[in-house]
Design an enzyme around this catalytic site. Structure first.
Site: not given
Ligand code: ATR
Length: 287
Positions: A73, A110
């Site tokens: 990420k 997220d």
């Protein structure tokens, strides 16, 4: 995946290592099938050192986009030409979109996933009125702190075994985000509206982080980002104390929605019970 894939199919995927256990292909392909899209969502597991060259090779629209999971990420954000404010603050991207002009755009869904999960499982909860306590200071904690700060939380306190990591997040995000020590935890809990486990404790069925959840106000909401098992020891303790809980699976499912929209240009069909699908994959019973 749609029943028929033609040359006009839109392709997206998930990139992680390992990627085998990812639930994203099941979720996105169920939505694709229900929507009747000419599209496919596939897993990619490049070697740890190959992520950057893998992503570079996709420039120009070889595929429409990519979800990114552990451990890539942070690298995903670094590969992008442009990114959202949230991805920048979170220091990580879980969504890359490949534009036809060759640019890569990064986002972080997220954070919105976390906020949506709270809205779904703790309806009526007022984020802007609730001091937040985050336990843990890894990537998951930083993403949560960034999202909650941007969403207007009045205070976000990060408590971590390694205090320096919490301080680093507070420095990077600034504003309402602060690092706190273990010794302050009881006092913080007593004033908290939202408590989040962003450590890896509880994963696989072990004990969650130590925190006297019974000290929180009765209206407080307790969330766990761990979703294996679904009812973690931490969430069980919260329930025993009579607090409302939000599970990590809901966050996972909610982050997939804006990703699907970015890839395929439409909201996922509401007819698919993705939670039931995910629970079946986790080996949990539907609830
Ligand atoms: P992620 O990026 O998924 O958040 P991570 O960077 O490995 O993962 O972070 C894991 C978090 O769990 C950290 O906050 C870690 O604490 P440290 O920063 O002190 O390592 C926390 N954690 C893991 N095992 C722990 C343990 N046994 N006790 C307390 N905290 C723990």
């Amino acid at each position: 995946m749609s029943a028929t894939i033609t040359g006009a199919a839109v392709v997206a995927g998930i990139c992680g290592r390992p990627v085998r256990q990812s639930m994203s292909p099941v979720i996105h392909n169920a939505w694709i099938a229900a929507a009747g899209l000419n599209a496919a969502y596939v897993p990619f597991g490049p070697g740890e050192e190959q992520f950057e060259s893998f992503v570079e090779g996709l420039r120009g629209g070889a595929i429409r986009g990519l979800n990114v999971t552990m451990p890539f990420k942070e690298q995903a954000l670094a590969c992008a030409d442009r990114c959202s404010d949230l991805a920048r603050l979170a220091g990580a991207a879980n969504l890359l979109v490949f534009e036809t002009d060759g640019t890569i755009v990064a986002d972080n869904t997220d954070g919105p996933g976390l906020i949506e999960a709270i809205a779904v499982q703790a309806p009526g909860f007022e984020l802007t009125a609730a001091p937040v306590v985050i336990l843990g200071a890894g990537g998951a904690a930083r993403g949560a702190a960034a999202a909650l700060a941007l969403a207007g939380a009045p205070k976000v306190s990060i408590v971590n075994r390694t205090v320096a990591r919490a301080q680093a997040i507070a420095r990077t995000i600034g504003g309402v985000v602060e690092a706190a020590s273990d010794r302050e935890l009881d006092t913080l809990l007593a004033g908290a509206g939202l408590v989040i486990n962003a450590t890896s404790l509880g994963l696989g069925g072990g004990a969650g982080p130590e925190a006297r959840l019974e000290l929180t106000p009765k209206a407080a909401v307790v969330m766990d980002m761990v979703y294996k098992p679904l009812r973690t020891e931490f969430l069980q303790r919260a329930e025993q104390a009579g607090r409302r809980t939000v599970d990590g699976l809901e966050m996972l499912l909610r982050q997939a929605v804006p990703s699907f929209e970015a890839f395929f240009g439409a909201a996922p069909p509401a007819s698919v019970d993705v939670r039931a699908l995910a629970l079946a994959q986790l080996g949990e019973t539907s609830q």
